[in-house]
Design a protein around this motif. Structure first.
Motif, PDB file in Angstrom:
ATOM      1  N   ASN A   1      -1.132 -13.044   5.403  1.00  0.00           N
ATOM      2  CA  ASN A   1      -2.094 -11.989   5.061  1.00  0.00           C
ATOM      3  C   ASN A   1      -1.473 -10.596   5.017  1.00  0.00           C
ATOM      4  O   ASN A   1      -2.155  -9.595   5.227  1.00  0.00           O
ATOM      5  N   ALA A   2      -0.192 -10.529   4.749  1.00  0.00           N
ATOM      6  CA  ALA A   2       0.453  -9.217   4.591  1.00  0.00           C
ATOM      7  C   ALA A   2       0.405  -8.824   3.119  1.00  0.00           C
ATOM      8  O   ALA A   2       0.149  -9.659   2.253  1.00  0.00           O
ATOM      9  N   TRP A   3       0.606  -7.554   2.833  1.00  0.00           N
ATOM     10  CA  TRP A   3       0.776  -7.142   1.432  1.00  0.00           C
ATOM     11  C   TRP A   3       2.092  -6.385   1.288  1.00  0.00           C
ATOM     12  O   TRP A   3       2.586  -5.787   2.249  1.00  0.00           O
ATOM     13  N   TYR A   4       2.631  -6.393   0.072  1.00  0.00           N
ATOM     14  CA  TYR A   4       3.927  -5.758  -0.188  1.00  0.00           C
ATOM     15  C   TYR A   4       3.920  -5.348  -1.660  1.00  0.00           C
ATOM     16  O   TYR A   4       3.737  -6.186  -2.535  1.00  0.00           O
ATOM     17  N   SER A   5       4.054  -4.051  -1.903  1.00  0.00           N
ATOM     18  CA  SER A   5       4.085  -3.630  -3.309  1.00  0.00           C
ATOM     19  C   SER A   5       4.718  -2.261  -3.463  1.00  0.00           C
ATOM     20  O   SER A   5       5.168  -1.650  -2.499  1.00  0.00           O
ATOM     21  N   VAL A   6       4.726  -1.807  -4.687  1.00  0.00           N
ATOM     22  CA  VAL A   6       5.374  -0.562  -5.040  1.00  0.00           C
ATOM     23  C   VAL A   6       4.516   0.642  -4.663  1.00  0.00           C
ATOM     24  O   VAL A   6       4.995   1.765  -4.577  1.00  0.00           O
ATOM     25  N   ILE A   7       3.250   0.407  -4.447  1.00  0.00           N
ATOM     26  CA  ILE A   7       2.319   1.486  -4.107  1.00  0.00           C
ATOM     27  C   ILE A   7       1.114   0.860  -3.416  1.00  0.00           C
ATOM     28  O   ILE A   7       0.826  -0.326  -3.627  1.00  0.00           O
ATOM     29  N   SER A   8       0.413   1.634  -2.604  1.00  0.00           N
ATOM     30  CA  SER A   8      -0.785   1.097  -1.953  1.00  0.00           C
ATOM     31  C   SER A   8      -1.909   0.974  -2.979  1.00  0.00           C
ATOM     32  O   SER A   8      -1.897   1.674  -3.994  1.00  0.00           O
ATOM     33  N   PRO A   9      -2.889   0.104  -2.727  1.00  0.00           N
ATOM     34  CA  PRO A   9      -4.005  -0.002  -3.668  1.00  0.00           C
ATOM     35  C   PRO A   9      -4.712   1.348  -3.868  1.00  0.00           C
ATOM     36  O   PRO A   9      -5.102   1.683  -4.989  1.00  0.00           O
ATOM     37  N   GLU A  10      -4.835   2.129  -2.788  1.00  0.00           N
ATOM     38  CA  GLU A  10      -5.494   3.440  -2.907  1.00  0.00           C
ATOM     39  C   GLU A  10      -4.671   4.373  -3.783  1.00  0.00           C
ATOM     40  O   GLU A  10      -5.215   5.092  -4.625  1.00  0.00           O
ATOM     41  N   GLY A  11      -3.355   4.365  -3.567  1.00  0.00           N
ATOM     42  CA  GLY A  11      -2.474   5.226  -4.363  1.00  0.00           C
ATOM     43  C   GLY A  11      -2.533   4.862  -5.836  1.00  0.00           C
ATOM     44  O   GLY A  11      -2.633   5.722  -6.713  1.00  0.00           O
ATOM     45  N   CYS A  12      -2.516   3.560  -6.092  1.00  0.00           N
ATOM     46  CA  CYS A  12      -2.578   3.063  -7.461  1.00  0.00           C
ATOM     47  C   CYS A  12      -3.896   3.477  -8.109  1.00  0.00           C
ATOM     48  O   CYS A  12      -3.929   3.993  -9.227  1.00  0.00           O
ATOM     49  N   ALA A  13      -4.994   3.287  -7.369  1.00  0.00           N
ATOM     50  CA  ALA A  13      -6.314   3.630  -7.911  1.00  0.00           C
ATOM     51  C   ALA A  13      -6.414   5.122  -8.182  1.00  0.00           C
ATOM     52  O   ALA A  13      -6.995   5.545  -9.187  1.00  0.00           O
ATOM     53  N   SER A  14      -5.840   5.932  -7.298  1.00  0.00           N
ATOM     54  CA  SER A  14      -5.989   7.374  -7.508  1.00  0.00           C
ATOM     55  C   SER A  14      -5.157   7.847  -8.698  1.00  0.00           C
ATOM     56  O   SER A  14      -5.535   8.792  -9.378  1.00  0.00           O
TER      57      SER A  14
END
Lengths: 358, 278
Positions: free
Chosen positions: A227-240
């Motif tokens: 249940n971890a996440w790993y990406s280039v940007i957070s979902p909030e950052g991406c959405a903004s």
């Protein structure tokens, strides 16, 4: 830090966990009642226990990407400090980057994990407000990355394998961090970790926020908790960026393909470490024991490898992650879905495959 | 990590006059072009197209392009306002290039080198797997030939549309540079306006030498992100090359019209470097 057991009930339930929470509180009431009465309630208890298990299974088998992000951030989820106190013996914390300062957001120290003596590096978030402030909510400054690198080089000289626990929303974006070279600090860690002649295992235990995570995540074995996440940007950052508000975070979480099974499918992580049903926050001790077992067996495997082969394999793994090809090359290879070394497309994990032997 | 830096009018369209985004002066476009996109009034070094960069950097007629057929892919099925595949198609049509990196072999002052140039006009120079792959291959090309590598950066960072795959390009490029350095490589990074995010936090900051063009915006987080975090005004000149030089983050600042000569000089100092031992 050790308070999680005392408040398993309400405040920590995530919205999607509410049905589980309702059954759990019924069960708790019934258990209390059973303790006070002479009536035999075993049938009712069994019913609710079975129901609790079934419901938890159901809900946890259908988590959305955003749900997983929520679980990864759950306040009761085991943090680096919990792993230190639960799976490490003889912990000796080491401080400082040797140049500027110490960064509490990056814990470094010597530890014994089962049969292995290691250098442990873990991003530290803190559990209560005071700790969180001290750890800057898990966002390290350049001195944190330099501290990690300094200790890693020391570990190399000591012949100690390195274990990195990743849990950060991202490296800190602030004035002082820029002044002291945040970008260079992260870049140098990534660069230097390719050359360290001791085994490195990296596990994303919660949040794998972009470069801030990658700065301690170059290893011979890179794994993620279920249940971890790993990406280039957070979902909030991406959405903004995309929609100029954090409102679209659920959609962004989906679009970013940031879950452990997504990354296993891309060949970015080697293995997904299963969590007890209901998440690591519901069964922290069990979750940490699973991790301990994994770390021990990864290290057994890596310590048996000659260092030069291990280093070359480490490089080749990252060199060929999600390999792109020129049209000429792909024609030569035929239309088959070849994706470079060791990243078969077929590894897209279904829930049953998630435990993968990597 | 947003590649989407505010697009100022710096693309220099066909208009007779161009307004400088730094000093707001109207500049005769032809003068600006002849001055290599450096403002004739305030000396601001505007972002320039990758092809033009190669023209003014490589010795005339020496550039041979490599890896131009690497095509980006939409592995995530990413859709924001429009699908990522359409975004790629538009950028390709606009720039005539497959992605945001141009690479190949050339000479600078007679020194053979491998060269990679990020093109900001292609989706903000953002790094997805094609950019990462081209940087890595350029470094490998240099390693194979035993020549130096020079990388010009202009990028908003890692390309969000490729998710964790773009993040892994940071690892790939740094790994390639580490491999190369261990085998006698010599690398120069040139930071140009703007270079931020995952590009700064990877290959652009781990070369042997770090050069910046004057007044280039260089940082990890973009200024807007920092402002939103700290909710304060940023210091004067924050994240500009001169600021970075003061803070010990770059080796030297070189203006555009001196770049070729200076690179040639620097490369000449590396002529006697020890060769690969591996």
């Amino acid at each position: 830090m050790a308070k999680k057991k005392t408040k398993t009930s309400s405040p920590a339930a995530l919205p999607f966990e509410q049905p589980i929470e309702d059954v759990r509180s019924r069960l708790t009431e019934l258990e209390e009642l059973a303790a006070q009465t002479t009536h035999d309630l075993s049938e009712e208890l069994a019913f609710y226990r079975e129901r609790l298990e079934r419901l938890t299974n159901e809900i946890y088998s259908e988590l959305s990407s955003w749900n997983r992000v929520q679980v990864a951030r759950h306040p009761n989820r085991p943090l680096t400090t919990d792993y230190i106190s639960n799976i490490c013996d003889d912990w000796v914390e080491l401080f400082g980057d040797g140049v500027f300062g110490d960064d509490s957001a990056m814990a470094t120290g010597l530890a014994t994990i089962g049969r292995h003596k290691v250098l442990l590096i873990g991003q530290r978030k803190g559990r209560d407000t005071k700790e969180r402030l001290a750890c800057n909510f898990g966002s390290a400054h350049p001195e944190g990355y330099r501290k990690a690198l300094r200790k890693m080089k020391m570990a190399e000289r000591m012949g100690l394998p390195i274990v990195c626990l990743i849990n950060t929303p991202g490296a800190y974006p602030g004035v002082a961090a820029e002044e002291r070279g945040q970008a260079r600090a992260i870049a140098e860690n990534i660069h230097e970790m390719f050359g360290l002649k001791v085994p490195i295992v990296c596990l994303v235990i919660g949040e794998g926020g972009s470069g801030g995570a990658l700065g301690i995540a170059i290893g011979d074995k890179v794994a993620m908790m279920e249940n971890a996440w790993y990406s280039v940007i957070s979902p909030e950052g991406c959405a903004s960026i995309l929609w100029h508000s954090a409102e679209g975070k659920e959609k962004a979480a989906e679009a970013l393909k940031l879950t452990a099974s997504d990354l296993l499918g891309f060949g970015i992580v080697d293995e997904v470490v299963p969590e007890p049903v209901g998440g690591a926050h519901a069964h922290p001790k069990d979750a940490m024991q699973i991790v301990k077992g994994k770390i021990e067996s990864w290290l057994d495997e890596l310590l048996a490898m000659p260092a030069d082969l291990m280093l070359e394999a480490r490089y080749q793994k990252f060199r060929h992650i999600a390999q792109v090809q020129s049209s000429v090359e792909s024609q030569a290879l035929g239309a088959a879905s070849h994706r470079g070394v060791d990243t078969p497309a077929s590894r897209l994990a279904s829930p049953s495959e998630i435990h993968g032997e990597g | 990590m947003g590649w989407r830096l505010r697009r100022k009018k710096k693309d220099m369209p066909g208009g007779l006059w161009t307004k400088c985004s730094a000093c707001a002066q109207m500049i005769y476009t032809k003068d600006l072009q002849e001055n290599q996109a450096v403002c004739t009034e305030c000396n601001f070094h505007h972002t320039m197209h990758g092809r033009r960069r190669i023209e003014i950097t490589a010795d005339p007629g020496t550039f041979q392009e490599h890896f131009s057929d690497l095509q980006p892919k939409d592995r995530l099925g990413f859709v924001d306002s429009i699908p990522y595949t359409e975004k790629i198609a538009k950028a390709q049509e606009k720039t005539g290039n497959a992605d945001a990196c141009l690479a190949g072999l050339c000479e600078i002052g007679g020194h053979p080198i491998a060269l990679a140039v990020l093109d900001f006009s292609f989706m903000g120079g953002s790094m997805g797997e094609v950019v990462g792959e081209k940087i890595a291959r350029t470094v490998e090309l240099a390693e194979g030939k035993g020549i130096p590598v020079v990388i010009f950066s202009a990028s908003g960072g890692a390309r969000m549309h490729e998710g964790a795959i773009s993040l892994m390009q940071m690892a790939k490029t740094c790994g390639a540079l580490q491999h190369y350095r261990e085998r006698g490589g010599f690398s120069i990074s040139v930071l140009t306006n703007p270079t931020t995010g995952g590009v700064t936090a990877s290959f652009a900051m781990v070369c042997d030498m770090t050069i910046a063009e004057p007044q280039a915006l260089v940082g990890f987080a973009g200024p807007r992100v920092i402002q939103n975090t700290i909710r304060q005004d940023l210091p004067e000149g924050f994240q500009r090359s001169e600021f970075l030089k003061d803070k010990g983050q770059v080796d030297l600042i070189v203006s555009r019209n001196e770049m070729r000569d200076k690179l040639a000089l620097l490369l000449s100092y590396a002529e006697n470097r020890p060769k690969a031992t591996a």
